[in-house]
Design a protein around this motif. Structure first.
Motif, PDB file in Angstrom:
ATOM      1  N   GLU A 150      12.570  -8.460  14.711  1.00 38.26           N
ATOM      2  CA  GLU A 150      11.832  -9.048  13.600  1.00 38.26           C
ATOM      3  C   GLU A 150      10.412  -9.408  14.006  1.00 38.26           C
ATOM      4  N   ASP A 151      10.239  -9.934  15.252  1.00 34.29           N
ATOM      5  CA  ASP A 151       8.898 -10.319  15.682  1.00 34.29           C
ATOM      6  C   ASP A 151       7.988  -9.100  15.829  1.00 34.29           C
ATOM      7  N   LEU A 152       8.553  -7.975  16.276  1.00 38.01           N
ATOM      8  CA  LEU A 152       7.760  -6.752  16.378  1.00 38.01           C
ATOM      9  C   LEU A 152       7.376  -6.245  14.987  1.00 38.01           C
ATOM     10  N   PHE A 153       8.291  -6.334  14.048  1.00 38.38           N
ATOM     11  CA  PHE A 153       8.002  -5.902  12.680  1.00 38.38           C
ATOM     12  C   PHE A 153       6.795  -6.656  12.121  1.00 38.38           C
ATOM     13  N   TYR A 154       6.770  -7.975  12.310  1.00 34.36           N
ATOM     14  CA  TYR A 154       5.658  -8.754  11.760  1.00 34.36           C
ATOM     15  C   TYR A 154       4.360  -8.476  12.512  1.00 34.36           C
ATOM     16  N   ARG A 155       4.454  -8.140  13.787  1.00 35.44           N
ATOM     17  CA  ARG A 155       3.256  -7.763  14.542  1.00 35.44           C
ATOM     18  C   ARG A 155       2.675  -6.439  14.055  1.00 35.44           C
ATOM     19  N   LEU A 156       3.555  -5.505  13.697  1.00 31.99           N
ATOM     20  CA  LEU A 156       3.106  -4.189  13.239  1.00 31.99           C
ATOM     21  C   LEU A 156       2.690  -4.200  11.777  1.00 31.99           C
ATOM     22  N   ASN A 157       3.326  -5.052  10.995  1.00 33.42           N
ATOM     23  CA  ASN A 157       3.172  -5.011   9.542  1.00 33.42           C
ATOM     24  C   ASN A 157       2.004  -5.863   9.056  1.00 33.42           C
ATOM     25  N   VAL A 158       0.964  -5.978   9.868  1.00 36.88           N
ATOM     26  CA  VAL A 158      -0.206  -6.760   9.463  1.00 36.88           C
ATOM     27  C   VAL A 158      -0.889  -6.100   8.272  1.00 36.88           C
ATOM     28  N   LEU A 159      -1.063  -4.773   8.355  1.00 33.44           N
ATOM     29  CA  LEU A 159      -1.681  -4.016   7.266  1.00 33.44           C
ATOM     30  C   LEU A 159      -0.706  -2.915   6.842  1.00 33.44           C
ATOM     31  N   PRO A 160       0.184  -3.190   5.902  1.00 29.13           N
ATOM     32  CA  PRO A 160       1.179  -2.196   5.491  1.00 29.13           C
ATOM     33  C   PRO A 160       0.613  -1.180   4.506  1.00 29.13           C
ATOM     34  N   ILE A 161       1.033   0.066   4.665  1.00 32.54           N
ATOM     35  CA  ILE A 161       0.700   1.126   3.714  1.00 32.54           C
ATOM     36  C   ILE A 161       1.986   1.860   3.368  1.00 32.54           C
ATOM     37  N   GLU A 162       2.311   1.920   2.104  1.00 31.37           N
ATOM     38  CA  GLU A 162       3.503   2.625   1.625  1.00 31.37           C
ATOM     39  C   GLU A 162       3.057   3.939   0.993  1.00 31.37           C
ATOM     40  N   VAL A 163       3.458   5.058   1.599  1.00 33.78           N
ATOM     41  CA  VAL A 163       3.070   6.367   1.081  1.00 33.78           C
ATOM     42  C   VAL A 163       4.110   6.812   0.049  1.00 33.78           C
ATOM     43  N   PRO A 164       3.713   7.053  -1.189  1.00 32.94           N
ATOM     44  CA  PRO A 164       4.690   7.406  -2.228  1.00 32.94           C
ATOM     45  C   PRO A 164       5.255   8.799  -2.015  1.00 32.94           C
ATOM     46  N   SER A 165       6.475   8.994  -2.484  1.00 35.74           N
ATOM     47  CA  SER A 165       7.105  10.310  -2.426  1.00 35.74           C
ATOM     48  C   SER A 165       6.413  11.247  -3.411  1.00 35.74           C
ATOM     49  N   LEU A 166       6.647  12.542  -3.250  1.00 34.08           N
ATOM     50  CA  LEU A 166       6.004  13.516  -4.135  1.00 34.08           C
ATOM     51  C   LEU A 166       6.495  13.378  -5.567  1.00 34.08           C
ATOM     52  N   ARG A 167       7.753  12.996  -5.759  1.00 29.73           N
ATOM     53  CA  ARG A 167       8.276  12.840  -7.124  1.00 29.73           C
ATOM     54  C   ARG A 167       7.633  11.655  -7.845  1.00 29.73           C
ATOM     55  N   GLU A 168       6.981  10.759  -7.089  1.00 30.36           N
ATOM     56  CA  GLU A 168       6.285   9.630  -7.698  1.00 30.36           C
ATOM     57  C   GLU A 168       4.833   9.974  -8.031  1.00 30.36           C
ATOM     58  N   ARG A 169       4.405  11.171  -7.676  1.00 32.18           N
ATOM     59  CA  ARG A 169       3.025  11.595  -7.956  1.00 32.18           C
ATOM     60  C   ARG A 169       3.014  13.079  -8.310  1.00 32.18           C
ATOM     61  N   ILE A 170       3.793  13.434  -9.328  1.00 34.80           N
ATOM     62  CA  ILE A 170       3.945  14.839  -9.687  1.00 34.80           C
ATOM     63  C   ILE A 170       2.630  15.458 -10.141  1.00 34.80           C
ATOM     64  N   GLU A 171       1.665  14.612 -10.571  1.00 32.41           N
ATOM     65  CA  GLU A 171       0.361  15.147 -10.985  1.00 32.41           C
ATOM     66  C   GLU A 171      -0.385  15.767  -9.816  1.00 32.41           C
ATOM     67  N   ASP A 172       0.041  15.449  -8.566  1.00 30.76           N
ATOM     68  CA  ASP A 172      -0.606  16.030  -7.389  1.00 30.76           C
ATOM     69  C   ASP A 172      -0.085  17.428  -7.058  1.00 30.76           C
ATOM     70  N   ILE A 173       1.042  17.815  -7.639  1.00 30.40           N
ATOM     71  CA  ILE A 173       1.664  19.085  -7.257  1.00 30.40           C
ATOM     72  C   ILE A 173       0.741  20.273  -7.507  1.00 30.40           C
ATOM     73  N   PRO A 174       0.128  20.432  -8.693  1.00 31.16           N
ATOM     74  CA  PRO A 174      -0.777  21.573  -8.876  1.00 31.16           C
ATOM     75  C   PRO A 174      -1.935  21.569  -7.875  1.00 31.16           C
ATOM     76  N   LEU A 175      -2.503  20.391  -7.598  1.00 28.42           N
ATOM     77  CA  LEU A 175      -3.603  20.304  -6.635  1.00 28.42           C
ATOM     78  C   LEU A 175      -3.154  20.762  -5.249  1.00 28.42           C
ATOM     79  N   LEU A 176      -1.977  20.320  -4.846  1.00 26.41           N
ATOM     80  CA  LEU A 176      -1.471  20.676  -3.522  1.00 26.41           C
ATOM     81  C   LEU A 176      -1.158  22.160  -3.430  1.00 26.41           C
ATOM     82  N   VAL A 177      -0.517  22.723  -4.464  1.00 25.22           N
ATOM     83  CA  VAL A 177      -0.167  24.146  -4.450  1.00 25.22           C
ATOM     84  C   VAL A 177      -1.428  24.997  -4.333  1.00 25.22           C
ATOM     85  N   HIS A 178      -2.448  24.685  -5.121  1.00 25.46           N
ATOM     86  CA  HIS A 178      -3.686  25.472  -5.069  1.00 25.46           C
ATOM     87  C   HIS A 178      -4.401  25.282  -3.732  1.00 25.46           C
TER      88      HIS A 178
END
Length: 261
Positions: A150-178
Motif C-alpha cells: 500500500e505504501d508503494l502504491f501511494y508513492r507511485l500514485n502521486v500523478l495518476p493517469i487512466e488510459v481509456p480502452s478503445l471501446r470507450e473512445r470509438i470515435e478514435d477508430i477511424p483516425l487510428l485506422v487511417h
C-alpha cells in the motif's frame, strides 16, 4: 477521452513526481510514458524501459540495480543496472503489478531516499531519476490480497493517469485506422487506399478486447491480404464482420425499486 489524457500529459510532464499509468493491455500506456518523458526537462537524458512482467524475479533485481562481480553464479564482472543507466532521465517500469514483494521494498527505498545498492554490494549509490510506472492490473485489489504494498502504491500514485480502452473512445477508430494505413504506405509501399463506410462502421461496433494493439495488428494484416483498393466488410475477420458487440457496453439504467405494472 484522449483530449483529457493530452491535458494531463501537458500538466504533469514538467513535474518530477512519480506517475502511475493504469489501463487495459494494448491501450498505449508506453506511448503515454514516452510523451511524458519527451515533454519534460529530462528529454535530453535517457528514457529506460523495464518490463517487470517479462523478466524472471531472480534476474529483475540485477536488471534494475546492477550487480558486482561474484554477486551470484555467472556474475563474472560488474554490471550497471537500469536505474544507474537512467540517471538524470526517466525510468519506465511497465507491468509494475508483477513485481515481487521483495523488490517492491527496494523500489520504495529508491522513491523515498533516491538511493540503491547493487546486488552483492554494500555501497550505496545515489540516483536522480523520474519514475513512471504502468499496469493493467487493479492495484487496490492486489493490495487487499497482499500482492502489492500500500505504501508503494501511494508513492507511485502521486500523478495518476487512466488510459481509456478503445471501446470507450470509438470515435478514435477511424483516425487510428487511417494512421496505420498511412504508416504502411510509407514503410512498405502499401497500396490499400482506405476503408468503406460499412467496414468502418463494423469496426466501430466491435468492442476490441485487445484495444489499439489488436486494431493495429488487424490493419497490418489486412494491408497484406487486401493488397490494393479499399478494405471492405468482407475482408474483416469473422468476429468483427459478424458479431458487433459494442452494444454490450451500453450504460445500464439502475433499478428504481418501483413496480409500474
Amino acid at each position: 477521452a484522449m483530449t483529457e489524457i493530452f491535458r494531463l500529459i501537458e500538466r504533469t510532464a514538467t513535474s518530477d513526481k512519480p506517475v502511475l499509468i493504469q489501463g487495459e493491455s494494448g491501450t498505449g500506456k508506453e506511448l503515454v510514458a514516452r510523451a511524458l518523458h519527451f515533454n519534460s526537462r529530462r528529454a535530453e537524458r535517457p528514457l529506460i524501459t523495464v518490463n517487470c512482467g517479462a523478466i524472471p524475479e531472480e534476474l529483475l533485481e540485477s536488471e534494475l540495480f546492477g550487480h558486482i562481480k561474484g554477486a551470484f553464479t555467472n556474475a563474472v564482472g560488474d554490471r550497471e543496472g537500469r536505474f544507474a543507466a537512467a540517471h538524470g532521465g526517466t525510468i519506465f517500469l511497465d507491468e509494475i503489478g508483477d513485481m515481487s514483494p521483495n523488490l517492491q521494498v527496494k523500489l520504495l527505498r529508491v522513491l523515498q531516499e533516491r538511493t540503491f545498492e547493487p546486488v552483492g554490494s554494500s555501497k550505496t549509490q545515489k540516483v536522480d531519476v523520474r519514475v513512471i510506472a504502468a499496469t493493467h492490473q487493479n492495484l487496490p485489489a492486489l493490495i487487499k490480497n497482499g500482492g502489492f504494498r500500500e505504501d508503494l502504491f501511494y508513492r507511485l500514485n502521486v500523478l495518476p493517469i487512466e488510459v481509456p480502452s478503445l471501446r470507450e473512445r470509438i470515435e478514435d477508430i477511424p483516425l487510428l485506422v487511417h494512421h496505420f494505413l498511412d504508416q504502411a504506405r510509407q514503410e512498405r509501399g502499401c497500396r490499400v487506399q482506405g476503408v468503406t463506410d460499412e467496414a468502418m462502421q463494423r469496426m466501430m461496433d466491435y468492442d476490441w478486447p485487445g484495444n489499439i494493439r489488436e486494431l493495429e495488428n488487424m490493419t497490418e494484416r489486412l494491408t497484406v491480404l487486401v493488397g490494393e483498393g479499399d478494405i471492405e466488410i468482407e475482408d474483416l475477420p469473422m468476429q468483427i464482420r459478424e458479431e458487433p458487440t459494442i452494444q454490450a457496453w451500453a450504460p445500464r439504467v439502475p433499478s428504481t425499486g418501483l413496480d409500474f405494472n
